[in-house]
Design an enzyme around this catalytic site. Structure first.
Site, PDB file in Angstrom:
ATOM      1  N   LYS A  50      31.247  14.018   8.060  1.00  0.00           N
ATOM      2  CA  LYS A  50      32.020  15.171   7.445  1.00  0.00           C
ATOM      3  C   LYS A  50      33.247  15.158   6.743  1.00  0.00           C
ATOM      4  O   LYS A  50      33.409  15.885   5.640  1.00  0.00           O
ATOM      5  CB  LYS A  50      31.960  16.215   8.711  1.00  0.00           C
ATOM      6  CG  LYS A  50      31.019  16.816   9.222  1.00  0.00           C
ATOM      7  CD  LYS A  50      31.358  17.891  10.292  1.00  0.00           C
ATOM      8  CE  LYS A  50      30.109  18.668  10.882  1.00  0.00           C
ATOM      9  NZ  LYS A  50      30.687  19.738  11.745  1.00  0.00           N
ATOM     10  N   ILE A  92      33.170  25.888  22.549  1.00  0.00           N
ATOM     11  CA  ILE A  92      32.366  25.636  21.586  1.00  0.00           C
ATOM     12  C   ILE A  92      31.197  24.716  21.641  1.00  0.00           C
ATOM     13  O   ILE A  92      30.499  24.226  20.810  1.00  0.00           O
ATOM     14  CB  ILE A  92      33.193  25.322  20.146  1.00  0.00           C
ATOM     15  CG1 ILE A  92      33.997  23.829  20.375  1.00  0.00           C
ATOM     16  CG2 ILE A  92      33.846  26.548  19.803  1.00  0.00           C
ATOM     17  CD1 ILE A  92      34.370  23.302  18.795  1.00  0.00           C
TER      18      ILE A  92
END
Ligand code: ATR
Length: 302
Positions: free
Chosen positions: A97, A249
């Site tokens: 990423k 999360i």
């Protein structure tokens, strides 16, 4: 057996062959099929291919989503391949990423701030690096009817996920944010960056001390790759607090134990599945310009 095949079967969906799917779409689309890729390593357990492909199927779109396990030395070639093969775009997952920022033509404000890309859009040969993680989180809050406006929020962690979430929270809401992190300096750096782009005041705090002020917060969000420090959970369980919502999360079995303890004292919990869903929904919208069938995509994540 590959996880994705098991999931398709569990969903009791018909598994079309590529030939069947192309034929099925012919009546609706005379244009050539469009392709979206996932680049990462590993990718075989990713739920994204099934989540997007069942949405394409339901909308009878002549689109296909394929996962590619990329050697880290070949990442640049893989990204160039999006243009060469005229893919509509891609998702980027671990461990690429950050690295991928160097290989796209332009970054959106979100991707630039976060320093990471999870979605690429190929706009007629220009590769735009975007990041839907933070706004996916905000969409998940909205879907769960959670109110953030004017709330006192504690964010645990100051890594990539915390950057994405804090940026989207501060851009979308008037809220009072505190960032607690193991390395205080990293929390302070994130706080400074956020203050620069949002012109809002944000506080930072050492992670191992924050349990002392835990009763100040309405909502706590854990972005750490581990459980929150036990003293935070103990303080929430044993004292009267204002905290009504605890979000982690991550998702899966690992959360069940401490989530259960929080739920027993009437704190509402939310895991990362809804965020995963909505970051996918946002990517889908950016590639296709179409609203996807969210309920169907959600079934793929169950
Ligand atoms: P991600 O991109 O998934 O957010 P990351 O960028 O590696 O992952 O960030 C990891 C975050 O979790 C950081 O805030 C890190 O704290 P430091 O800044 O002190 O490194 C935090 N973290 C990682 N492992 C941790 C642990 N065992 N205990 C507490 N915090 C941890």
């Amino acid at each position: 057996m590959e996880a994705s095949y098991t999931t398709i079967r569990d969903l009791k969906l018909k598994v079309y062959t590529t030939k069947e799917r192309t034929h099925m779409h012919e009546e609706n689309s005379l244009i050539k099929p469009k392709i979206v890729a996932l680049f990462g390593n590993p990718v075989k357990h990713s739920l994204s291919p099934i989540m997007h492909n069942i949405a394409f199927d339901e909308l009878k779109m002549n689109w296909f989503y394929f996962a590619f396990e990329v050697d880290k030395r070949k990442l640049e070639e893989a990204i160039t391949g999006i243009k060469t093969m005229d893919f509509r775009g891609a998702n980027i997952t671990v461990p690429f990423k950050k690295q991928v920022c160097d290989f796209v033509d332009r970054l959106t404000n979100e991707a630039h701030f976060i320093g990471a890309v999870n979605t690429i859009i190929n706009n007629e040969g220009e590769l735009i690096g975007d990041n839907t993680d933070g706004f996916g989180f905000v969409r998940a809050l909205i879907a769960n009817k959670l109110n953030i406006e004017n709330e006192k929020i504690l964010l645990l962690g100051a890594g990539g996920a915390a950057r994405a979430i804090s940026y989207s929270l501060m851009k979308n809401y008037e809220c009072d944010l505190t960032i607690a992190n193991r390395t205080l300096l990293n929390a302070e750096l994130l706080t400074q960056d956020l203050e620069e782009v949002t012109m809002k005041n944000i506080k930072s705090y050492p992670l191992n001390e924050v349990f002392r002020i835990i009763s100040n917060f309405d909502i706590i969000i854990n972005t750490l790759p581990v459980d929150p420090p036990p003293r935070i959970i103990d303080s929430l369980i044993n004292n009267s607090n204002t905290c009504q919502i605890f979000i982690d999360i991550r998702y899966g079995k690992m959360l069940s134990k401490y989530f259960k303890a929080l739920e027993e004292v009437d704190i509402k919990t939310m895991d990362g599945k809804t965020m995963l869903l909505y970051q996918g929904v946002l990517s889908f919208e950016k590639w296709t310009g179409v609203k996807p069938p969210i309920k169907t995509m959600k079934r793929a994540l169950l």
